[in-house]
Scaffold this active site. Structure first.
Site, PDB file in Angstrom:
ATOM      1  N   SER A  33     -50.447 -64.262  -8.223  1.00 32.41           N
ATOM      2  CA  SER A  33     -51.868 -64.016  -8.082  1.00 32.41           C
ATOM      3  C   SER A  33     -52.558 -64.883  -8.994  1.00 32.41           C
ATOM      4  CB  SER A  33     -51.984 -62.439  -8.340  1.00 32.41           C
ATOM      5  OG  SER A  33     -53.459 -61.946  -8.176  1.00 32.41           O
ATOM      6  N   ASN A  34     -53.981 -64.656  -9.345  1.00 26.23           N
ATOM      7  CA  ASN A  34     -54.872 -65.387  -9.926  1.00 26.23           C
ATOM      8  C   ASN A  34     -55.791 -64.473 -10.869  1.00 26.23           C
ATOM      9  OD1 ASN A  34     -57.331 -64.712  -8.130  1.00 26.23           O
ATOM     10  ND2 ASN A  34     -56.005 -65.516  -6.632  1.00 26.23           N
ATOM     11  N   ARG A  35     -56.746 -65.255 -11.401  1.00 24.86           N
ATOM     12  CA  ARG A  35     -57.633 -64.710 -12.638  1.00 24.86           C
ATOM     13  C   ARG A  35     -58.640 -64.141 -11.822  1.00 24.86           C
ATOM     14  NH1 ARG A  35     -55.302 -65.921 -17.348  1.00 24.86           N
ATOM     15  NH2 ARG A  35     -54.137 -67.691 -17.498  1.00 24.86           N
ATOM     16  N   ALA A 100     -60.656 -64.855  -4.097  1.00 21.87           N
ATOM     17  CA  ALA A 100     -59.837 -65.777  -4.380  1.00 21.87           C
ATOM     18  C   ALA A 100     -58.457 -65.538  -3.640  1.00 21.87           C
ATOM     19  CB  ALA A 100     -59.818 -65.791  -6.060  1.00 21.87           C
TER      20      ALA A 100
END
Ligand code: CTP
Ligand code: CA
Length: 225
Positions: A33-35, A100
Site C-alpha cells: 500500500s502507500n502513505r 493513491a
C-alpha cells in the site's frame, strides 16, 4: 451543512470521487500500500457536497468518518476500485480521482501465509488499470479532475499528466518532504488546466479542499456552458 442556494455552484451535478489508498494483497495477512491517509479526498468530497453536488465516494481503507450526505462505497484493491468506478461513471457529470491507487499488484496472491526461507525474496508485480486514464478516455467522459503527487519537477510532470491522460484539470502537490502532502494535515496545491493555472497556498486540508472545490466548480461551469 450545505451553503446557501446562491452559493451552491454544483447544485444538480453528480460527482464520482475516488479517495484513500488501495491495498494489494500478497497473502491473507500482508499487502502492498502507500502513505495516503485519505484526508484530502474525504475533505474534497465534503466540500463538493457543500456546493450542492450529489457525491459518490469510492474509498480505499482509511480511518476517516464518512462526510455528511456523501454516499460511500468501500473497496480494498485497485481492481475493486476500478470496477466500482466503471459501473457508476455513466451517471456522473464530474469525476475526481484523489485516490493513491497502487500502480502494481502481486501477480499471485498466496492462499496461505508466505513462509520465510531464502535470504532474498522477489515479488512479481503486474500493472493495475489506470482508473483516471480510462475514465478520461471514455467517449462520453465526465469532466475529469486528477491529482499528481510528485517529489520533483512537480508542475512539469503534472502538466504532462494533464495532457497525456486528456484531463480537464489536475491538482499538483509536492510530496515526500516537509512541504505537506501525504501524512500531513496541511497542504498546498497548484491547479492546472489547458490554458491556465492557480496556486492554492499552504493551509489545513479542509480549507484547501473548499478552495479546490470552488475552483473545480468554476471550470466545470465554463466547460458545461
Ligand atoms: N490514478 C488512477 N488509477 C491508477 C493510478 C493513478 O486513477 N491506477 C490516478 C490518481 O488517482 C491520480 C492520478 O491518476 O489522480 C495520477 O496519479 P499518479 O500516481 O500521480 O500518476 P500515474 O499516472 O500513476 O503515474 P506515476 O505514478 O508513474 O507518476
Ligand atoms: Ca502512480
Amino acid at each position: 451543512a450545505l451553503l446557501p442556494r446562491a452559493a451552491r455552484a454544483l447544485e444538480g451535478a453528480c460527482v464520482l470521487l475516488t479517495a484513500g489508498p488501495t491495498r494489494e494483497p500478497l497473502d491473507p495477512v500482508r499487502f502492498l500500500s502507500n502513505r495516503s491517509s485519505g484526508q484530502m479526498g474525504f475533505a474534497l468530497a465534503a466540500a463538493l457536497r457543500e456546493l450542492g453536488a450529489s457525491v459518490v465516494m469510492i474509498a480505499g481503507p482509511t480511518a476517516l468518518p464518512t462526510p455528511p450526505s456523501v454516499e460511500r462505497i468501500d473497496v480494498e484493491t485497485a481492481l475493486e476500485m476500478y470496477l466500482a468506478v466503471m459501473t457508476r461513471v455513466a451517471d456522473c457529470d464530474v469525476f475526481v480521482a484523489t485516490a493513491a491507487v497502487a500502480d502494481y499488484r502481486p501477480v499471485n496472491v498466496a492462499e496461505h501465509k508466505i513462509k520465510k526461507h531464502a535470504d532474498e525474496f522477489t515479488l512479481h508485480l503486474v500493472r493495475n488499470p489506470d482508473i483516471l486514464g480510462e475514465v478520461a478516455a471514455l467517449t462520453a467522459s465526465p469532466f475529469t479532475v486528477g491529482f499528481a503527487a510528485e517529489t520533483d519537477h512537480v508542475i512539469d510532470y503534472a502538466r504532462a499528466k494533464l495532457q497525456h491522460k486528456q484531463l480537464n484539470m489536475i491538482a499538483a502537490n509536492q510530496v515526500g518532504g516537509a512541504q505537506g502532502g501525504f501524512e500531513c494535515t496541511d497542504n498546498a496545491l497548484t491547479v492546472i488546466w489547458d490554458d491556465g493555472q492557480c496556486e492554492l497556498p499552504m493551509q489545513p486540508k479542509s480549507q484547501l479542499a473548499r478552495q479546490l472545490a470552488q475552483c473545480i466548480a468554476e471550470r466545470y461551469q465554463i466547460y458545461h456552458a
